[in-house]
Design a protein around this motif. Structure first.
Motif, PDB file in Angstrom:
ATOM      1  N   ASP A   1       0.811  -1.227   0.000  1.00 25.88           N
ATOM      2  CA  ASP A   1       0.000   0.000   0.000  1.00 25.88           C
ATOM      3  C   ASP A   1       0.838   1.267   0.000  1.00 25.88           C
ATOM      4  OD1 ASP A   1      -2.149  -1.693   0.122  1.00 25.88           O
ATOM      5  OD2 ASP A   1      -2.498  -1.440   2.274  1.00 25.88           O
ATOM      6  N   GLY A   2       2.157   1.122   0.110  1.00 23.91           N
ATOM      7  CA  GLY A   2       3.016   2.286   0.150  1.00 23.91           C
ATOM      8  C   GLY A   2       2.934   3.059   1.451  1.00 23.91           C
ATOM      9  N   ARG A   3       2.578   2.382   2.537  1.00 20.64           N
ATOM     10  CA  ARG A   3       2.467   3.045   3.838  1.00 20.64           C
ATOM     11  C   ARG A   3       3.810   3.040   4.560  1.00 20.64           C
ATOM     12  NH1 ARG A   3      -3.278   1.706   6.670  1.00 20.64           N
ATOM     13  NH2 ARG A   3      -4.502   1.168   4.818  1.00 20.64           N
ATOM     14  N   PRO A   4       4.079   4.071   5.353  1.00 12.72           N
ATOM     15  CA  PRO A   4       5.313   4.060   6.145  1.00 12.72           C
ATOM     16  C   PRO A   4       5.220   3.051   7.277  1.00 12.72           C
ATOM     17  CG  PRO A   4       3.967   5.959   6.726  1.00 12.72           C
ATOM     18  CD  PRO A   4       3.298   5.300   5.548  1.00 12.72           C
ATOM     19  N   ILE A   5       6.361   2.571   7.710  1.00 13.91           N
ATOM     20  CA  ILE A   5       6.380   1.625   8.828  1.00 13.91           C
ATOM     21  C   ILE A   5       5.959   2.307  10.117  1.00 13.91           C
ATOM     22  CG2 ILE A   5       7.934   0.257  10.287  1.00 13.91           C
ATOM     23  CD1 ILE A   5       9.402  -0.548   7.707  1.00 13.91           C
ATOM     24  N   ASP A   6       6.478   3.491  10.359  1.00 11.60           N
ATOM     25  CA  ASP A   6       6.126   4.222  11.578  1.00 11.60           C
ATOM     26  C   ASP A   6       4.729   4.813  11.453  1.00 11.60           C
ATOM     27  OD1 ASP A   6       8.606   4.319  13.399  1.00 11.60           O
ATOM     28  OD2 ASP A   6       9.416   4.834  11.433  1.00 11.60           O
ATOM     29  N   ASP A   7       3.940   4.643  12.505  1.00  9.30           N
ATOM     30  CA  ASP A   7       2.579   5.178  12.558  1.00  9.30           C
ATOM     31  C   ASP A   7       2.359   5.746  13.958  1.00  9.30           C
ATOM     32  OD1 ASP A   7      -0.105   5.758  12.443  1.00  9.30           O
ATOM     33  OD2 ASP A   7      -0.711   3.839  11.568  1.00  9.30           O
ATOM     34  N   PRO A   8       2.928   6.925  14.238  1.00  6.55           N
ATOM     35  CA  PRO A   8       2.889   7.473  15.604  1.00  6.55           C
ATOM     36  C   PRO A   8       1.489   7.622  16.182  1.00  6.55           C
ATOM     37  CG  PRO A   8       4.432   8.700  14.234  1.00  6.55           C
ATOM     38  CD  PRO A   8       3.676   7.789  13.318  1.00  6.55           C
TER      39      PRO A   8
END
Length: 201
Positions: free
Chosen positions: A56-63
């Protein structure tokens, strides 16, 4: 994928009591055996998270999600009679261990595209609900194993025995073993009550 999923639940506490834990056949408290098994189960779900985020092209970090999870852990820990800081410290380690797996897998898949999973589950509707279902079970086991974890020496011996048992039933590669090291660090840290000199420390 390089890690083999656990099949079925790890053996639960033998006596089911709140004041102590039973002992498994390997010599580790059964609650600790189950706790380490669920930590591994959560780590293996990081493989699926990694595949979904890469696709999905999402970043690993999700604060934002991490903060919501830790806030929920603090509240649920308090309701369970576990010092909230203990639950938060433990889950912060689980989050970081999971991200370690995700980063390692993304690097591996980018270097070797042929290893990249061809299919992935939906992060929001399939994977995260499975992660969320593990949270209360992990907190319950943290509470149940508090008598063992109150002694650093006993805790390290019990967690090491539990880990050997779990690793014997899984095919963890180096990436997942390193992540498991990080995930288990808070188990034997002194609890909030112990630091305050409260009974049971």
């Amino acid at each position: 994928m390089s890690a083999v999923l656990l099949h079925g639940d790890v053996q639960a506490s033998a006596d089911g009591s709140r004041g102590g834990v039973g002992w498994s056949a390997i010599g580790a408290p059964a609650g600790m055996d189950e706790l380490v098994g669920l930590v591994v189960r959560r780590l293996l779900l990081a493989d699926e998270v990694a595949a979904a985020k890469l696709a999905d092209g999402r970043p690993i970090d999700d604060p934002a999600r991490e903060r919501r999870l830790l806030d929920a852990v603090a509240a649920e820990s308090a309701r369970a009679g576990l010092p909230p800081e203990d639950g938060v410290r433990f889950f912060r380690a689980q989050i970081e261990a999971g991200k370690r797996v995700q980063r390692g897998l993304h690097a591996r898949w980018r270097a070797h595209p042929e290893l990249r999973p061809r299919r992935h589950a939906d992060l929001a509707t399939e994977i995260r609900p499975r992660l969320d279902r593990l949270t209360p079970r992990l907190l319950r086991l943290l509470k149940e194993t508090a008598p063992v974890r109150a002694s650093v020496g006993r805790c390290w011996a019990a967690s090491a025995a539990a880990r050997l048992d779990v690793e014997a039933r899984t095919g963890l590669d180096r990436l997942h073993r390193d992540a498991l090291d990080a995930a288990l660090v808070p188990l034997c840290a002194r609890s909030g009550r112990a630091r305050q000199g409260m009974p049971g420390s």
